[in-house]
Design a protein around this motif. Structure first.
Motif, mmCIF file in Angstrom:
data_model
loop_
_atom_site.group_PDB
_atom_site.id
_atom_site.type_symbol
_atom_site.label_atom_id
_atom_site.label_comp_id
_atom_site.label_asym_id
_atom_site.label_seq_id
_atom_site.Cartn_x
_atom_site.Cartn_y
_atom_site.Cartn_z
ATOM 1 N N ALA A 134 0.846 -1.195 0.000
ATOM 2 C CA ALA A 134 0.000 0.000 0.000
ATOM 3 C C ALA A 134 0.879 1.242 0.000
ATOM 4 C CB ALA A 134 -0.900 0.011 1.225
ATOM 5 N N GLU A 135 0.529 2.188 -0.851
ATOM 6 C CA GLU A 135 1.298 3.431 -0.943
ATOM 7 C C GLU A 135 0.366 4.618 -0.774
ATOM 8 O OE1 GLU A 135 4.735 5.579 -3.693
ATOM 9 O OE2 GLU A 135 3.727 3.769 -4.409
ATOM 10 N N LEU A 136 0.780 5.525 0.096
ATOM 11 C CA LEU A 136 0.001 6.715 0.423
ATOM 12 C C LEU A 136 0.625 7.941 -0.230
ATOM 13 C CD1 LEU A 136 -2.095 8.327 2.209
ATOM 14 C CD2 LEU A 136 -0.327 8.335 3.988
ATOM 15 N N ILE A 157 -4.402 6.376 -2.282
ATOM 16 C CA ILE A 157 -3.778 5.152 -1.779
ATOM 17 C C ILE A 157 -3.867 4.094 -2.862
ATOM 18 C CG2 ILE A 157 -3.855 3.324 -0.048
ATOM 19 C CD1 ILE A 157 -4.966 5.319 1.915
ATOM 20 N N LEU A 190 -8.018 0.454 6.318
ATOM 21 C CA LEU A 190 -7.034 1.520 6.443
ATOM 22 C C LEU A 190 -7.433 2.355 7.648
ATOM 23 C CD1 LEU A 190 -7.191 2.560 2.681
ATOM 24 C CD2 LEU A 190 -5.602 0.921 3.718
ATOM 25 N N VAL A 245 -8.977 5.486 -3.456
ATOM 26 C CA VAL A 245 -8.163 4.286 -3.349
ATOM 27 C C VAL A 245 -8.171 3.585 -4.697
ATOM 28 C CG1 VAL A 245 -7.892 2.052 -2.215
ATOM 29 C CG2 VAL A 245 -8.675 4.028 -0.895
#
Length: 686
Positions: free
Chosen positions: A417-419, A430, A442, A458
């Motif tokens: 997961a990348e924010l 995300i 999350l 997302v």
């Protein structure tokens, strides 16, 4: 690449006296039919010495009873710090666990310390044993079985226990140190050592917590819970910085360090494992020279504790490993280095040239310099990218990401997961990549996002489908839950799906029920099968003894007629007997996917005679679906596994049928004729 140094022996001579024994006696411990007792029976205590100790125990108990009625919060919180001495000496006497004559003298002095602490509390002088610069021990009451459990503390100068009524800045670094294997490490010996030996590392201005881990089980199962309970107790009592806690250990303690580093990676600022083992099969083949032939479910269950399967999680836990160059247990770090290399991560591995199962002074200094630097930086609290790999919902969280449901347990599940936060565009993005994951959440705490950011989205999967979500709340917190629906499409979900489903703390296998509050429920009726009745009675007796012997607790035992809804709400129910003899089992057995009546046990299209077969199983308790019910089993590894900590893994899955014509042994409770896991909805697999 490993770092090698040639060190003159005179530099490390004073550092090599590690209180560590080998994991086993090698191939001589590879015979299930000739298993030695662990722990061994101790010496015979002379009657006069026993009488003296029991007299002093009675005085201590009287004072403890007097303190138990106190309304003072400090006294109430401190009583376990006294109880640890009473239980240690009493158990050593009751179960013949004094292993050398000198331990009798130690026990006498431990009781004196307990009496001294009682006197302090009675006179309102506080708890001086928790003061600055102390080498001390403390205790807490475990939620698992209600017993008092000890832990050691090295308290640096300038650090004192929290004043209950005052606010504190939690700013103290804390290192958890996992001890090595010690088959005679009774509570008496643990307490004595912790009161007199600071341990391998005592970093300046840092507290060191020494968990007991409920004896010598590599800090697994109840030993794992002990670590978590001990550190929480210490955090409640001292100003420990939650962002500056590390895990460290050597030998069996090194194995524990790998376990906690990979399974709870987001909790520590660093990990420092030394020697030990990091997985099951290769270690036993190399160190124990054991030939393994696991059943399919046993092989699958290695994925509970095999750390190489969780290696990618070390992205979130800086790790520096140590091995002696000629130590067979160097294999542990080598295995982890291979696993990390597959993810493009190079393990920092300090190797002491010419060292066996020991540490040298130069290596210790290099490691300590690295740990000091890592402590200054502290734990990362809000990483922009999160990696999580797991094989079970038992270990399902990494920072702001939680896996809520799997497609199938005991196979690799993975989320990346990348924010990304774009303040100008007022957006949160995300991106998620998943494998073997069916639902996730999350969760960002208050203060994470600015009020001006209100348009989160997302993107999930290879096709990068966008899901729009409500924005953060007014305090800057934000939570969202997603699940994969028909056709593989991801969508938001506001509530947990109705019906039974495997989830965190309700995912099995059988051993998981004994990692939280549990009670043994014995039958008061007559079994429909004499063989099943004799077998379950013997297994219950054994379970009570071995819970005390191997996990150093007192199993709570009640009759089936005394089970109430309150008990079912507060504890996992371990039911013994069969539906004819155990009233609770009779009420619940019809809720299981497996039928058991006086004539047969039926699993799908398979049928087994109830006259000479029994059912072992774990299932959500119909009286309280947030708790387990277990039929006829304590923890599933037996005496043979005690000989080597790497063997101490679950031996049975979610259910098993046992042929009672074969007697229980050091490996199995009888002949396991068939066993398997339930599916993700707690039903039989096709």
């Amino acid at each position: 690449m490993s770092e090698l140094r040639i060190v003159c022996s005179t530099l490390f001579l004073g550092y090599c006296c590690m209180l560590v024994t080998s994991f086993a006696d090698g191939p001589t411990d590879n015979h299930p039919d000739t298993v030695r007792r662990i722990p061994k029976l101790g010496i015979e205590v002379p009657q006069e010495r026993e009488a003296q100790l029991r007299t002093k125990l009675a005085v201590l108990n009287e004072k403890l009873n007097s303190l138990s009625s106190s309304k003072d919060e400090l006294v109430s919180r401190s009583i376990p710090d006294v109880m640890i001495f009473e239980r240690a000496v009493r158990c050593a006497l009751d179960y013949q666990e004094f292993f050398a004559e000198v331990e009798l003298s130690h026990a006498d002095k431990l009781l004196d310390e307990g009496l001294r602490r009682c006197e302090e509390l009675q006179m309102g002088r506080g708890a001086s044993w928790l003061s600055s610069g102390s080498l001390t021990v403390a205790g807490y009451i475990s939620r698992i079985d209600g017993t008092v459990q000890p832990y050691g503390l090295v308290i640096p100068r300038g650090v004192n226990a929290k004043d209950i009524s005052a606010a504190h800045q939690n700013n103290v670094r804390c290192d958890l140190w996992f001890h090595g294997r010690g088959e005679t490490l009774s509570e008496v010996n643990f307490l004595w050592d912790r009161l007199h030996k600071p341990g391998e590392y005592t970093p300046r201005d840092a507290m060191v917590v020494h968990p007991y881990g409920r004896y010598s089980n590599a800090f697994k199962f109840a030993g794992e819970v002990d670590v978590l309970e001990a550190i929480e107790n210490a955090k409640h009592r001292f100003p420990i910085d939650p962002n500056r806690i590390s895990v460290r250990g050597f030998s069996m303690g090194g194995a524990a360090c790998w376990q906690f580093a990979t399974h709870y990676s987001d909790r520590w600022f660093a990990a420092n494992p030394g020697a030990g083992f990091s997985e099951t099969r290769r270690f036993l083949e190399v160190f124990q020279q054991e030939s393994l032939s696991p059943t399919p479910w046993q092989k699958a269950l290695w994925n509970l504790y095999d750390c190489d399967r969780y290696a990618l999680n070390l992205t979130h836990c800086p790790t520096i490993a140590y091995s002696g160059e000629i130590d067979k247990q160097k294999q542990a770090a080598d295995v982890m280095a291979e696993a990390l290399d597959e993810h493009g991560i190079r393990l920092r591995h300090i190797v002491g040239v010419g060292m066996g199962h020991k540490m040298d002074a130069a290596s210790k200094q290099i490691i300590e310099d690295a740990m000091t630097s890592l402590a200054e930086r502290g734990r990362q609290t809000l990483p922009q990218r999160v990696h999580l790999e797991t094989y079970t919902l038992k270990y399902n969280r990494m920072h702001w990401l939680t896996i809520d449901a799997l497609d199938e347990h005991w196979k690799r599940a993975y989320v990346e997961a990348e924010l990304a936060i774009d303040v100008a565009a007022r957006s949160i993005k995300i991106t998620l990549a998943t494998d073997n994951v069916n639902a996730l959440s999350l969760d960002f705490p208050a203060g994470t996002f600015r009020d001006s950011i209100a348009l989160p989205s997302v993107w999930v999967g290879d096709k990068a489908k966008m899901i729009e979500l409500p924005g953060p709340k007014s305090d800057g917190s934000w939570k969202a839950s997603l699940e994969r629906i028909d056709g593989g499409t991801w969508a938001t979900t506001a509530t947990t799906a109705a019906g039974l489903r495997k989830r965190h703390k309700l995912q099995g296998p059988i051993d998981d029920a004994l990692m939280d509050s549990f009670v043994f429920v014995r039958p008061t009726g007559q079994s429909s099968s004499q063989a099943a009745g004799r077998w379950s009675e013997a297994e219950l007796t054994r379970a009570i003894e071995h819970w005390r012997r191997h996990f150093r607790g007192d199993a709570r035992v009640i009759d089936d007629v005394d089970v109430t809804q309150a008990i079912a709400d507060s504890a996992n129910l371990i039911l013994w007997g069969d539906p004819s003899s155990n009233q609770v089992m009779a009420k619940l057995v019809n809720e299981l996917p497996i039928t058991w009546d006086p004539n047969e046990i039926r699993v799908g299209d398979q049928s087994f005679s109830a006259a000479n077969h029994a059912l072992i199983a774990i299932y959500p308790n119909p009286m309280n679906p947030d708790r387990y019910v277990v039929l006829n089993s304590s923890f599933t590894f037996r005496d043979y596994a005690y000989l080597n900590n790497a063997r101490q893994v679950p031996m049975l899955p979610d259910w098993a049928i046992v042929n009672l014509d074969a007697p229980p042994g050091a490996v199995d409770p009888g002949e396991v004729v068939v066993a398997d896991f339930f599916d993700e909805f707690w039903q039989l697999k096709p």
